[in-house]
Design a protein around this motif. Sequence first.
Motif, mmCIF file in Angstrom:
data_model
loop_
_atom_site.group_PDB
_atom_site.id
_atom_site.type_symbol
_atom_site.label_atom_id
_atom_site.label_comp_id
_atom_site.label_asym_id
_atom_site.label_seq_id
_atom_site.Cartn_x
_atom_site.Cartn_y
_atom_site.Cartn_z
ATOM 1 N N GLU A 1 0.824 -1.197 0.000
ATOM 2 C CA GLU A 1 0.000 0.000 0.000
ATOM 3 C C GLU A 1 0.870 1.263 0.000
ATOM 4 O O GLU A 1 0.547 2.252 -0.662
ATOM 5 N N ALA A 2 1.973 1.229 0.757
ATOM 6 C CA ALA A 2 2.869 2.387 0.787
ATOM 7 C C ALA A 2 3.488 2.632 -0.582
ATOM 8 O O ALA A 2 3.624 3.785 -1.019
ATOM 9 N N ARG B 1 1.006 4.363 -2.800
ATOM 10 C CA ARG B 1 0.895 5.791 -2.497
ATOM 11 C C ARG B 1 2.109 6.567 -2.977
ATOM 12 O O ARG B 1 1.986 7.711 -3.426
ATOM 13 N N MET B 2 3.296 5.960 -2.893
ATOM 14 C CA MET B 2 4.501 6.649 -3.349
ATOM 15 C C MET B 2 4.496 6.849 -4.854
ATOM 16 O O MET B 2 5.058 7.823 -5.354
ATOM 17 N N SER C 1 2.990 10.106 -5.574
ATOM 18 C CA SER C 1 3.574 11.257 -4.894
ATOM 19 C C SER C 1 4.650 11.911 -5.755
ATOM 20 O O SER C 1 5.650 11.267 -6.095
ATOM 21 N N ALA D 1 8.064 11.666 -4.005
ATOM 22 C CA ALA D 1 8.703 10.359 -4.095
ATOM 23 C C ALA D 1 9.295 10.124 -5.477
ATOM 24 O O ALA D 1 10.401 9.592 -5.609
ATOM 25 N N ALA E 1 9.027 10.886 1.618
ATOM 26 C CA ALA E 1 7.875 10.272 0.960
ATOM 27 C C ALA E 1 7.571 8.898 1.545
ATOM 28 O O ALA E 1 6.396 8.544 1.737
ATOM 29 N N GLU F 1 5.860 9.437 4.991
ATOM 30 C CA GLU F 1 4.451 9.811 4.875
ATOM 31 C C GLU F 1 3.598 8.644 4.389
ATOM 32 O O GLU F 1 2.448 8.488 4.809
ATOM 33 N N ALA F 2 4.139 7.822 3.499
ATOM 34 C CA ALA F 2 3.371 6.691 2.984
ATOM 35 C C ALA F 2 3.137 5.628 4.040
ATOM 36 O O ALA F 2 2.121 4.917 4.020
ATOM 37 N N ARG G 1 -2.164 8.797 6.018
ATOM 38 C CA ARG G 1 -2.631 7.972 4.914
ATOM 39 C C ARG G 1 -3.937 8.507 4.375
ATOM 40 O O ARG G 1 -4.813 8.934 5.117
#
Length: 340
Positions: free
Chosen positions: A52-53, A56-57, A60, A63, A329, A332-333, A339
């Motif tokens: 999941e991280a 999200r990256m 971004s 990232a 990044a 934050e992820a 999140r």
Amino acid sequence: MTTPPSPQNPAGTGTKSEAAPPLGRKAAKVDRLAELMGERRDDGHGAGVWREALARMRRSPMAISGAVIVTVFVLVALFSPLIAPYSPTAQTWGAEVFPNRNVFVGPRAENLLGLDNLGRDQFSRMVIGARQTLLVGVVATLVGFCVGALLGGSAGAAATLGGAWGRRFDNVVMRVIDMMLALPTLLLAVTVAALVGPSLTTVMIAVGVAQIPIFARLLRGAMISQGSRDYVLAAQALGVRKRRIALAHILPNSMGPVIVQSTLTLATAIIDAAALSYLGLGNPDPAFPEWGTMLADAQRFLSSAPSLAVYPALAIIVTALGFTLLGEAMREALDPKVRK
């Protein structure tokens, strides 16, 4: 043969072999632990936090920018002998440069970044210097990560599951870490380098030692936080050994912040290594290219040839920026508070 009516089988139909088997205890324990650890098992596999991280990256811009800078830096460092057009130590164009008269050669067709004060190709020295910078940063980070994780993990496991003896051990280890934290990072690195002597290995060890308390405190705090989670209590209630709980459950779930910190520490290690080389505590051979050493050599010619200092300074800044963007990044992820 049909079974007689019973409270469990009121209709009295079917055979004993047709009765649905109950859910195994082991599977029930695994599902319960997975639920307590926050994993969704609807599809049978669970939702990976790192997957999941990563998703999200990918969305971004920070990232992506950091990953591009880091990738370019790593590729240049790994393939520097193939990219550099000339030897970084050869004074091929020494007759064209006169530092005493402030005569330098700037960028031209055969020398993309010009020549240094000894007539060496500046572009080749920058490219070869990237490999040394990457080597110092990675080795120093690994030293700090391994030793810090060992100390912090031991203290965290002892404080969480070790009882009275564990708390005493945790206090002793953390007081040592506090004494290391009392010194600024660069000052501690300079002290170690001055005691051992100037060399590239000294820079790696000095910068790595300065990063040990950061990793130790971070991992210890994460393990203590994980120790109060419901899945740890459930594992203890199921009779799982404390050592297994610490190594198989608490430690893996505490490594996320430490891995993110290692990315950020790479940027700090690169800057600290350049600072030690600038102070003369790096490689004693001035002919060997390293960005910090190049920056120190260029300070004598700031008024006549500022580009000799601008190129290595920009390389250090951009590289550290890339690792910092990527690390922020990742943080934050992986942070559940931010999140989306």
